[in-house]
Design an enzyme around this catalytic site. Sequence first.
Site, PDB file in Angstrom:
ATOM      1  N   ASN A  52      51.085  66.903 108.166  1.00 30.57           N
ATOM      2  CA  ASN A  52      50.507  67.361 106.644  1.00 30.57           C
ATOM      3  C   ASN A  52      49.491  67.726 107.139  1.00 30.57           C
ATOM      4  O   ASN A  52      49.385  68.741 106.549  1.00 30.57           O
ATOM      5  CB  ASN A  52      50.774  66.593 106.049  1.00 30.57           C
ATOM      6  CG  ASN A  52      52.331  66.046 106.208  1.00 30.57           C
ATOM      7  OD1 ASN A  52      53.242  67.276 105.315  1.00 30.57           O
ATOM      8  ND2 ASN A  52      52.843  64.568 105.241  1.00 30.57           N
ATOM      9  N   ASN A 181      48.640  55.308 109.256  1.00 31.52           N
ATOM     10  CA  ASN A 181      49.642  55.515 108.489  1.00 31.52           C
ATOM     11  C   ASN A 181      50.612  54.557 109.122  1.00 31.52           C
ATOM     12  O   ASN A 181      52.140  54.762 109.724  1.00 31.52           O
ATOM     13  CB  ASN A 181      50.281  57.386 109.377  1.00 31.52           C
ATOM     14  CG  ASN A 181      49.852  58.442 108.891  1.00 31.52           C
ATOM     15  OD1 ASN A 181      48.975  58.508 109.306  1.00 31.52           O
ATOM     16  ND2 ASN A 181      50.009  58.197 107.219  1.00 31.52           N
ATOM     17  N   LYS A 241      40.679  54.576 102.853  1.00 31.55           N
ATOM     18  CA  LYS A 241      40.833  55.033 101.191  1.00 31.55           C
ATOM     19  C   LYS A 241      41.033  53.472  99.614  1.00 31.55           C
ATOM     20  O   LYS A 241      42.441  53.038 100.619  1.00 31.55           O
ATOM     21  CB  LYS A 241      42.303  55.676 101.833  1.00 31.55           C
ATOM     22  CG  LYS A 241      42.081  57.401 102.219  1.00 31.55           C
ATOM     23  CD  LYS A 241      43.358  57.637 103.087  1.00 31.55           C
ATOM     24  CE  LYS A 241      43.732  56.833 104.149  1.00 31.55           C
ATOM     25  NZ  LYS A 241      45.220  57.099 104.962  1.00 31.55           N
ATOM     26  N   LEU A 242      40.947  54.191  98.429  1.00 35.77           N
ATOM     27  CA  LEU A 242      40.723  53.255  98.217  1.00 35.77           C
ATOM     28  C   LEU A 242      41.467  53.572  96.677  1.00 35.77           C
ATOM     29  O   LEU A 242      41.681  52.972  95.671  1.00 35.77           O
ATOM     30  CB  LEU A 242      39.196  52.774  97.035  1.00 35.77           C
ATOM     31  CG  LEU A 242      38.410  52.195  98.234  1.00 35.77           C
ATOM     32  CD1 LEU A 242      36.841  52.435  97.982  1.00 35.77           C
ATOM     33  CD2 LEU A 242      38.246  50.987  99.151  1.00 35.77           C
ATOM     34  N   GLY A 246      39.081  55.949  94.267  1.00 37.85           N
ATOM     35  CA  GLY A 246      38.534  56.855  95.282  1.00 37.85           C
ATOM     36  C   GLY A 246      38.285  56.525  96.921  1.00 37.85           C
ATOM     37  O   GLY A 246      39.289  56.244  97.456  1.00 37.85           O
ATOM     38  N   ASP A 278      47.525  61.640 103.700  1.00 35.49           N
ATOM     39  CA  ASP A 278      47.238  62.345 104.475  1.00 35.49           C
ATOM     40  C   ASP A 278      46.230  64.114 104.175  1.00 35.49           C
ATOM     41  O   ASP A 278      45.527  64.727 105.067  1.00 35.49           O
ATOM     42  CB  ASP A 278      48.551  63.290 105.144  1.00 35.49           C
ATOM     43  CG  ASP A 278      49.615  62.789 105.356  1.00 35.49           C
ATOM     44  OD1 ASP A 278      49.420  61.334 106.467  1.00 35.49           O
ATOM     45  OD2 ASP A 278      50.905  62.397 105.501  1.00 35.49           O
TER      46      ASP A 278
END
Length: 341
Positions: A52, A181, A241-242, A246, A278
Amino acid sequence: MHDSALSITRKKPNAPEIITFGEAMALLIAQSTGDLAEVEHFERRIAGADTNVAIGLARLGFHVGWLSRVGSDSLGRYIRKTLEDEGLDCQHMRTDPNLATGIMFKSRAEGAADPSVEYFRKGSAASALSPDDARDLDFTSLRHLHVTGIPPALSDSCLALTQHMQENARRAGASISFDPNLRPSLWRDEAHMRTTLNAIASNADWVLPGLAEGQLLSGYEKPEDIANFYLDRGCKAVIIKLGSEGSFYRGVLEGALTDTVMAGIEVDTVVDTVGAGDGFAVGVISALLDGLSPARALLRGNLIGAQAVQVSGDMEGLPTRQLLQTLEHTANAQQRDRAKC
């Protein structure tokens, strides 16, 4: 297995500037909601967090190489054609005559729920990857390496390849990004997963965990503390990453510690949440390679992540450079309008 039994595409004269590696799987997406056991019709696509990101960067105009193995079967041929049609340089993608291509089934979820997935990848061609698969890779031309936590979970030889790729990319002066991941089911236990992935993260420049991933791997709860955990181990920036809230950036710029927070992008309809992280990675990595600020990197990551969740499929929502420029122009104009209020 001897490598003389493997086939490899003809090497191109120009080496990729970005390399990703791992497992691409055939993806079968349910065409109706409900238990996978009750679904009769599926749509074929491809899946893989590593692919991806590779596809997303290629759509933005980067020369991206893909290092992997697929089986000598129809699904392997399908994956190769799909990746080449997306513009990936597959000269380092081998065909294994003895092992099969991995397969993934994904349900069709309702609303914004995460779909259920089932993997059939144990003993796949990609799980046999090893440092020998990188023997023809020109690291001297490499600008950036993207690493995820999936290959090292597949086998000891895949872990050895991950370490080999990082060591040689570092030696060549390339930047390295790492997205955990997390796939806990692929690891023998959680402690081994944490130890292994934190060692890999410590050899990266940019670490991109989700908040829950960062909490599990670091043992800390707050984004700031998670970031410090990796910065103390030598990373240059940590981008977290939230989810719908955001994203958060903490890194060292010109000798000073810099924090940046960017609100999430609202979307009308969430179709498929798989691939959002991704897409975020594509946005952040491309922005940092373009020399943009942390704020611009977070905005681009949020924008592409939002695009990804609005379509079915893992990579179908990843934008071209032209579409991305339109999205960024609109988002920047909206930010300026809000600032005036």
